[in-house]
Enzyme design. Structure first.
Site, PDB file in Angstrom:
ATOM      1  N   LYS A 136     -43.847 -15.516 -19.698  1.00 51.90           N
ATOM      2  CA  LYS A 136     -42.735 -14.512 -19.759  1.00 51.90           C
ATOM      3  C   LYS A 136     -41.552 -15.502 -19.854  1.00 51.90           C
ATOM      4  CE  LYS A 136     -40.808 -10.393 -17.701  1.00 51.90           C
ATOM      5  NZ  LYS A 136     -41.110  -9.357 -16.294  1.00 51.90           N
ATOM      6  N   GLU A 195     -47.536   3.725  -6.925  1.00 50.43           N
ATOM      7  CA  GLU A 195     -46.144   4.616  -5.863  1.00 50.43           C
ATOM      8  C   GLU A 195     -47.370   5.309  -5.217  1.00 50.43           C
ATOM      9  OE1 GLU A 195     -44.473   3.011  -9.664  1.00 50.43           O
ATOM     10  OE2 GLU A 195     -46.163   4.126  -9.395  1.00 50.43           O
ATOM     11  N   ARG A 237     -44.473  10.153  -9.740  1.00 52.07           N
ATOM     12  CA  ARG A 237     -45.965   9.682  -9.874  1.00 52.07           C
ATOM     13  C   ARG A 237     -46.647   9.840  -8.295  1.00 52.07           C
ATOM     14  NH1 ARG A 237     -46.458   5.656 -14.191  1.00 52.07           N
ATOM     15  NH2 ARG A 237     -47.836   4.740 -12.747  1.00 52.07           N
TER      16      ARG A 237
END
Length: 622
Positions: free
Chosen positions: A282, A367, A395
């Protein structure tokens, strides 16, 4: 003309000589750093997938083949390679979206900015094409190791693996991070894959040893194959994927573009579901991002491209207020624990985690698990605080309803980035929680109007131990403190008419209290008598608010959530049940998906500004 300027679509990319691909990758990285530093956006994720995205478009034939990017914040390179080079208004009104967008290009299929959904999309697309007899078209899902922590991804894998002839390629972009380092058993498993040579290479070594020492050749060869399964489990943990029924290719250096191309071509040729494991870095190619341990370059504001430092020093944020409050409460209460879903830094729990690591849980992008785990923690005698972005509460609605509320669990949910969030667009506006919360029996919801009220709301929320509580606040810098004229039964009165009958009881919910005050000032200057109140705890509707409504000719509610089923609708119902017969004006967000733009631009577009509120009320008052 640069190489990038010659690429108007995948055909141009395929025609590029392989020797020029490294130069193109360098140009793409330079472009991203220079342009995204001007506008803000997701920089780190895109710098990490340059070679991977180039390889995808050189091997597959978009849009004939379909590319689905999980989460979608790593799609900038894809946009560039499909002819979208105008990044001047990235994530701004009228400019390119920060995510894939069907309205922008035929190469975009899924605005997939809620994680862990790409595999289900890809399964559906690939299966649909098989049903239609379109077996020559491939579907590719690009999913990060962070998104693989979401349960929905594994529901999809379970089904994909059962279909042997499905032309579907899963590319796992493994950079060990989502917003922050990926945690959990899957992360450990992928780490093992990254550091293991693989059992096929082990067997190759055994065969070469046999050829050099033939006097033990037969026995050694038989022994190697006799313990093949055991060796596989020890030195090739890709067996987890293969045992599920997925062919596994990798791990591949994601910055070795020819190697990635070769792996993808191999995967494409199988004709069935294949998982290609690609290792990337990244922030690749931009030193400030590579050296960033706090992942501040996942998404950036306007920065100096040379140093990576922000050009605009932001003030104190709503998140900062919550972060400080959590540490203070943690010192006071040993039963307080914190949970987040792979967003430790963005939601402000990092200071709490640093101080109380044993009382902090990062469950990955899960979640649903977070809310039900919180219910379990509450049952064990603790008080959990679950901190997520408001858009991601969607969610876990079932878990909030059935696991927390049904069981009267003392769980506090803190929703960052509530209301209109701006640049991230339709999928990230935190505009649904007020409506969702309104249908949950027993739920308490507070919307602080300024930074000082954040601490008050969180403190009061964690004192509720027999029902779920929610505290919501917006993105950005905290508003100036709004003082209280007086308090009536828990409702803060923020402005009063000088005398006479109250024409309008104007209810400002959370951060909209400031807009309500400004609208009241405009009306007051014209002689209208307006009382402005902040209910503090908007759900359940305070009895004192119903009492104040009895003394007004009409009521108006201003909120930055969906107006359908929102706080205004809850107030209207409460007044009807109490037989308070006054008209109610509702000001909120329309029931539609709102485009990206600044918060101010979006609020202006939907008529949720002080001027718009004052104009509508003036017309009703006459």
């Amino acid at each position: 003309m640069s190489l990038l300027e010659r690429i108007d679509g995948p055909r141009d990319l395929k025609a590029l000589p392989a020797a020029q691909v490294p130069a193109l990758a360098a140009e793409v990285r330079d472009f991203l750093v220079e342009r995204v530093s001007r506008t803000g956006g997701h920089l780190g994720p895109n710098l990490g997938v340059v070679e991977l995205t180039i390889a995808l478009h050189r091997v597959f034939d978009s849009p004939q083949d379909t590319l689905v990017f999980d989460t979608g914040h790593q799609s900038y390179v894809h946009k560039l390679l499909t002819g979208r080079r105008d990044f001047s208004a990235l994530r701004k009104e009228g400019g390119l979206s920060g995510y894939p967008s069907r309205t922008e290009s035929e190469h975009d299929v899924v605005e997939n900015s809620h994680a862990s959904t790409s595999l289900s999309w890809a399964h559906g697309i690939a299966s649909g094409r098989v049903v239609r007899g379109e077996r020559g078209r491939h579907t590719v899902a690009v999913i990060g190791d962070g998104a693989l922590t979401g349960g929905m991804a594994w529901e999809a894998i379970n089904n994909i693996a059962a279909e042997e002839d499905l032309p579907l390629v899963i590319v796992v972009n493994d950079n060990e991070r989502s917003y922050a380092p990926t945690r959990g058993g899957l992360a450990d498993h992928l780490a093992t894959l990254r550091t293991t040579r693989g059992y096929e290479r082990f067997l190759d070594w055994g065969k070469s040893t046999i050829s050099r020492t033939p006097y033990v050749g037969g026995a050694m060869y038989e022994t190697l194959h006799g313990v093949k399964k055991g060796i596989k489990d020890i030195v090739a943990p890709q067996g987890m994927f293969e045992d599920l029924g997925l062919k596994y290719v990798g791990p591949i250096d994601g910055h070795d573009e020819p190697a990635v191309e070769a792996a993808l071509r191999k995967a494409r040729s199988f004709g069935g579901p294949v998982l290609v494991h690609v290792i990337t870095q990244k922030g690749r190619g931009y030193q400030p991002a590579v050296e960033d341990e706090g992942d501040q370059f996942h998404a950036v504001g306007v920065i100096n491209p040379e140093t990576g430092l922000p050009l605009e020093i932001a003030g104190r944020s709503w998140t900062d207020e919550f972060a400080d409050t959590m540490v203070q409460l943690g010192e006071e209460r040993e039963d307080l624990v914190a949970i987040t879903a792979a967003m430790m830094i963005p939601v402000g729990l990092k200071p709490f985690c640093d101080r109380f690591p044993e009382r902090t849980f990062d469950v990955g992008i899960a979640e649903q698990h977070a809310l039900t785990m919180a219910a379990g923690l509450a049952f064990s005698g603790l008080h959990p605080v679950v901190a997520v972005y408001a858009t991601f509460l969607n969610r876990a609605f079932d878990q909030l309803l059935m696991d927390c509320a049904l069981h009267k669990a003392g769980v506090t949910v803190v929703l960052d980035r509530s209301g209109v969030t701006g640049p991230d667009g339709a999928s990230h506006h935190g505009m649904w929680d007020l409506t969702l919360g309104g249908v949950v029996p027993g739920l308490h919801l507070a919307a602080p109007r300024d930074g000082q009220q954040v601490a008050r709301a969180v403190r009061e929320a964690v004192a509720i131990d027999d029902a779920p509580s929610v505290v919501r606040f917006p993105k950005g810098t905290v508003a100036e403190p709004v003082s209280t004229v007086r308090e009536v039964g828990g409702v803060d009165v923020l402005a009063e008419p000088d005398d006479g009958e109250v024409e309008v009881l104007l209810v400002g919910v959370g951060s909209m209290a400031a807009s309500a005050l400004t609208a009241a000032e405009k009306l007051g200057a014209e002689g209208h008598r307006v009382r402005v109140v902040d209910p503090v705890w908007a759900l359940p509707v305070p009895e004192a608010l119903v009492g104040l409504a009895r003394t007004a000719r009409r009521v108006a509610v201003v909120e930055d959530g969906v107006v359908v089923g929102g706080i205004g609708a809850q107030v209207t119902q409460a007044l009807r049940e109490a037989e308070v017969d006054v008209p109610v004006d509702l000001f909120g967000l329309p029931k539609r998906f709102l485009d990206h733009g600044s918060r101010g631009q979006v609020l202006d577009a939907v008529g949720l500004t002080p001027d718009a509120v004052a104009d509508r009320l003036r017309a009703h008052l006459g």
